[in-house]
Enzyme design. Structure first.
Site, PDB file in Angstrom:
ATOM      1  N   ASP A 141       0.816  -1.218   0.000  1.00 15.17           N
ATOM      2  CA  ASP A 141       0.000   0.000   0.000  1.00 15.17           C
ATOM      3  C   ASP A 141       0.848   1.267   0.000  1.00 15.17           C
ATOM      4  O   ASP A 141       0.338   2.368   0.218  1.00 15.17           O
ATOM      5  CB  ASP A 141      -0.952   0.012   1.200  1.00 15.17           C
ATOM      6  CG  ASP A 141      -0.226  -0.061   2.541  1.00 15.17           C
ATOM      7  OD1 ASP A 141       1.023  -0.067   2.544  1.00 15.17           O
ATOM      8  OD2 ASP A 141      -0.910  -0.106   3.590  1.00 15.17           O
ATOM      9  N   HIS A 143       3.399   2.026   2.082  1.00 16.90           N
ATOM     10  CA  HIS A 143       3.961   2.501   3.350  1.00 16.90           C
ATOM     11  C   HIS A 143       5.470   2.274   3.392  1.00 16.90           C
ATOM     12  O   HIS A 143       5.979   1.298   2.835  1.00 16.90           O
ATOM     13  CB  HIS A 143       3.264   1.857   4.558  1.00 16.90           C
ATOM     14  CG  HIS A 143       3.604   0.424   4.804  1.00 16.90           C
ATOM     15  ND1 HIS A 143       2.763  -0.610   4.464  1.00 16.90           N
ATOM     16  CD2 HIS A 143       4.686  -0.158   5.379  1.00 16.90           C
ATOM     17  CE1 HIS A 143       3.304  -1.758   4.824  1.00 16.90           C
ATOM     18  NE2 HIS A 143       4.484  -1.515   5.371  1.00 16.90           N
TER      19      HIS A 143
END
EC number: 3.5.99.6
Length: 266
Positions: A141, A143
């Site tokens: 995602d 991060h």
């Protein structure tokens, strides 16, 4: 931003290790002037650690005057837990090189006062001036460290709640049982990373393709934390072929031509 489009995850590890060794040796560190290196955990850096250990054993680099700061640590896992990042770093890297124990810095996920622990960590980094090179990975995602989507791009070291997606992804290290994955972690902030002189992110696997696309071709967006590297003067994305699947063909071609020399002799 530099993009280094390689073929395999092993190539990514070799390139990253060679880059780190070149930086350390060019710096000529000493006890009074150590090289400050930021380090990650997870599957992405494993090949890099293998290559760094091999280069050390071949006499190509010493870590005697290198000080390390790790990106993050789970909250609540005992230091000697097989999945703690303390254990990971010693098993995969520190136990195989000549770094003095006192030069190793890891967040204490069992500190009674996590706010004070995060403040201490930031102050320790600042006491050295800056991190010269911060190596990291990226989540599906986008991060970096445990700066999940919607993290402030000015954030400092702090406690973060892990998203369900991150816990599911990390459950592979806990026998596939999501309930065993801690819900919180201490992590350096996006601002902490951006303060480093150079940031190098390793991107491997098709599941990281959307994150790489957001980092290279997207706009700066706190929902894709990795995109913050567009704001950094010396950011490097080192990637394998599967992770480039969402990039435009002309983007990959452009960077491959730019980095022809740097990708030789892996």
């Amino acid at each position: 931003m530099r993009l280094i489009p390689l073929t395999t995850a092993a190539d990514v590890g070799k390139w990253a290790a060679r880059h780190i060794v070149e930086k350390i040796n060019a710096f000529k560190p000493s006890a009074e002037r150590p090289f400050i290196l930021g380090l990650p955990t997870g599957s992405s850096p494993l090949e890099a650690y293998k290559s760094l250990v091999a280069m050390h054993q071949a006499g190509l680099v010493s870590f005697k005057h290198v000080v390390t700061f790790n990106m993050d640590e789970y909250v609540g896992l005992p230091t000697d837990h097989p999945e703690s990042y303390h254990t990971f770093m010693h098993q995969n890297f520190f136990n195989h090189i000549d770094i003095p124990r006192e030069n190793i810095n890891l967040l204490n996920g069992n500190a009674e006062d996590t706010t004070a622990e995060c403040r201490r960590y930031e102050e320790k980094i600042k006491s050295y001036g800056k991190i010269h090179l911060f190596m990291g990975g990226v989540g599906n995602d986008g991060h970096i460290a445990f700066n999940e989507p919607a993290s402030s791009l000015a954030s400092r070291t702090r406690i973060k709640t892990l998203t369900e997606e991150t816990r599911i992804a990390n459950s592979r290290f806990f026998g596939g049982d999501v309930s065993l994955v801690p819900k919180f972690a201490l992590t350096v902030g996006v601002g902490t990373l951006l303060d480093a002189e150079e940031v190098m992110i390793l991107v491997t696997g098709r599941n990281k393709a959307l994150a790489l696309q957001a980092a290279v071709e997207g706009n700066v967006n706190h929902m894709w934390t990795i995109s913050c590297l567009q704001l950094h003067a010396k950011a490097i994305m080192v990637c394998d072929e599967p992770s480039t699947m969402e990039l435009k063909v002309k983007t990959v071609k452009y960077f491959r031509e730019l980095e022809t020399e740097s990708m030789k002799n892996l």
